[in-house]
Design an enzyme around this catalytic site. Structure first.
Site, PDB file in Angstrom:
ATOM      1  N   PHE A  33     -37.018  14.638 -58.804  1.00 39.60           N
ATOM      2  CA  PHE A  33     -36.017  15.295 -59.653  1.00 39.60           C
ATOM      3  C   PHE A  33     -36.390  15.146 -61.133  1.00 39.60           C
ATOM      4  CE2 PHE A  33     -32.104  15.218 -62.179  1.00 39.60           C
ATOM      5  CZ  PHE A  33     -31.499  16.405 -61.786  1.00 39.60           C
ATOM      6  N   TYR A  48     -23.364   8.689 -65.061  1.00 39.42           N
ATOM      7  CA  TYR A  48     -24.386   7.640 -64.963  1.00 39.42           C
ATOM      8  C   TYR A  48     -23.741   6.258 -65.024  1.00 39.42           C
ATOM      9  CZ  TYR A  48     -28.720   5.121 -66.205  1.00 39.42           C
ATOM     10  OH  TYR A  48     -29.799   4.253 -66.235  1.00 39.42           O
ATOM     11  N   PHE A  96     -40.958   6.655 -64.198  1.00 39.58           N
ATOM     12  CA  PHE A  96     -41.622   5.833 -65.226  1.00 39.58           C
ATOM     13  C   PHE A  96     -41.713   4.368 -64.773  1.00 39.58           C
ATOM     14  CE2 PHE A  96     -39.998   3.271 -69.025  1.00 39.58           C
ATOM     15  CZ  PHE A  96     -41.267   2.853 -69.410  1.00 39.58           C
ATOM     16  N   TYR A 130     -21.277  -4.706 -49.705  1.00 40.13           N
ATOM     17  CA  TYR A 130     -22.194  -4.825 -48.555  1.00 40.13           C
ATOM     18  C   TYR A 130     -22.626  -6.286 -48.376  1.00 40.13           C
ATOM     19  CZ  TYR A 130     -22.908  -0.026 -46.996  1.00 40.13           C
ATOM     20  OH  TYR A 130     -22.733   1.219 -46.433  1.00 40.13           O
ATOM     21  N   LYS A 177     -23.363   3.819 -61.901  1.00 38.91           N
ATOM     22  CA  LYS A 177     -24.078   2.534 -61.820  1.00 38.91           C
ATOM     23  C   LYS A 177     -23.099   1.380 -61.609  1.00 38.91           C
ATOM     24  CE  LYS A 177     -28.522   3.539 -62.552  1.00 38.91           C
ATOM     25  NZ  LYS A 177     -29.635   3.097 -61.714  1.00 38.91           N
ATOM     26  N   LEU A 232     -34.527   2.299 -57.396  1.00 39.88           N
ATOM     27  CA  LEU A 232     -34.687   2.819 -58.760  1.00 39.88           C
ATOM     28  C   LEU A 232     -34.331   4.302 -58.859  1.00 39.88           C
ATOM     29  CD1 LEU A 232     -36.291   0.124 -58.916  1.00 39.88           C
ATOM     30  CD2 LEU A 232     -37.968   1.299 -60.311  1.00 39.88           C
ATOM     31  N   ASP A 276     -38.941   9.508 -53.065  1.00 40.71           N
ATOM     32  CA  ASP A 276     -38.586  10.181 -54.327  1.00 40.71           C
ATOM     33  C   ASP A 276     -38.386  11.662 -54.044  1.00 40.71           C
ATOM     34  OD1 ASP A 276     -38.687  11.142 -57.127  1.00 40.71           O
ATOM     35  OD2 ASP A 276     -39.363   9.107 -57.541  1.00 40.71           O
TER      36      ASP A 276
END
Ligand code: NAD
Ligand code: UDP
Length: 308
Positions: free
Chosen positions: A34, A145, A11, A159, A149, A73, A31
């Site tokens: 999924f 999730y 989206f 990093y 995140k 993303l 991508d």
């Protein structure tokens, strides 16, 4: 510039790719489809500056060429989709983030991480400032999730400190607009589809929980501003501070759709945050950003998309 977008068929990724192409950049999306369909980027496929690489970012990213910027993303974003395969979700957030950062390091590219208001969990501070450290249940069904995140933000900082990778962290609040997947299970798409079909509106819990809804074009503007400024890593909240109860949202959608749908009440999902509203002082100060599209303008555009 040569820009890579992971999750570029989703989206938000499809809107970002479209905008960056219009701004004259070369865009490659990575991508594994999924939680999205290739139709989202169908209209971009004929553009010679647009490429699609079908790849799962939990495996090392080996796209040839030199890239200047990477927007990360890739990750199923709605509770329904990120809980379908929780192990895939946390692998995407952790192994995927490592692979994105390794790719950026090899390319000497800047990375923007699409983080989330979910790092605040069910917040005890309201509205949520970037300094708030959150209230996440590590054991619950949302943790794949939320904790994923949070770990991804940590990886960005490690990093950066250890290898000097140039990173930007954006915490996105609930975003809606055309090209949300109809099977996403998110509140805006569910309510619009139900109202248009005259089916019952599924209210989870009493509907007194709140969210603050941002139209997708405001987010894309915030992303591009954050990516292209120097000196501020973030995190920065990008969201619309106008807060609504879910019941108010249902009433608005029913009215705007001219629907006769009734509201039915279902169980509140486990760990569903009771309130959510971004404090956007930092976005205003550092990026000169604030949302321009309010719900009364954005909802009709989204309803029109689902109607057609
Ligand atoms: P989406 O599900 O539409 O898009 C995610 C994309 O990532 C999909 O195209 C999916 O196929 C792809 N993907 C998932 N796992 C992958 C993997 N392992 N390898 C490669 N591709 C993979 O979701 P969205 O709403 O466009 O969200 C985009 C990003 O923004 C996500 O990282 C999400 O966590 C973040 N975000 C979104 C919102 C929101 O309200 N939409 C809020 C906060 C954060
Ligand atoms: N919700 C609802 N009915 C639905 C879908 C969602 O009442 O059909 C509620 C959900 O319980 C949550 C809010 O709407 O309180 C936002 O849900 P969504 O899945 O869109 O995003 P979240 O902010 O929870 O990640």
């Amino acid at each position: 510039m040569n820009i890579l977008i992971t999750g570029g068929s989703g989206f938000i990724g499809s809107h970002l790719g479209e905008k960056l192409l219009a701004n004259g950049h070369d865009i490659t999306i990575v991508d594994n489809f999924f939680s999205s369909k290739v139709e989202n980027v169908a209209r971009l496929k004929s553009n010679p500056n647009f490429k699609i690489v079908v790849h799962d970012i939990t495996y090392p990213i080996e796209v040839p060429g030199h890239f200047d910027q990477v927007y990360n993303l890739a990750c199923p974003a709605s509770p329904v989709w990120y809980q379908k395969d929780p192990v895939h979700t946390i692998r995407t957030n952790v192994l995927g983030m490592i692979n994105v950062l390794d790719f950026a390091r090899r390319n000497n590219a800047r990375v923007l991480q699409a983080s989330t208001s979910e790092v605040y969990g069910d917040p005890m501070e309201h509205p949520q400032k970037e300094t708030y450290r959150g209230n996440v249940n590590t054991l619950g069904p949302r943790a794949c999730y939320d904790e994923g995140k949070r770990a991804a933000e940590t990886l960005c900082m490690d990093y950066h400190r250890q290898y000097g990778v140039d990173v930007r962290i954006v915490r996105i609040f609930n975003t809606y607009g055309p090209r949300m997947a109809s099977d996403d299970g998110r509140v805006v798409s569910n309510f619009i589809l139900q109202a248009l079909a005259g089916k019952p509106i599924t209210m989870y819990g009493s509907g007194s929980q709140t969210r603050s809804f941002q139209y997708v074009s405001d987010l894309i503007r915030g992303f591009i501003l954050m990516m292209n400024q120097d000196g501020f890593i973030g995190p920065v909240n990008i969201g619309n501070p106008n807060e609504f109860t879910i019941k108010q949202l249902a009433e608005k959608v029913i009215a705007l759709c001219g629907s006769k749908s009734e509201i039915i009440y279902e169980a509140l999902p486990e760990d569903d945050p009771k309130q959510r509203q971004p404090d956007i002082s930092i976005a205003k100060e550092k990026l000169g950003w604030e949302p321009l599209v309010m719900l009364d303008e954005g909802l009709p555009k989204t309803i029109e998309y689902f109607r057609t």
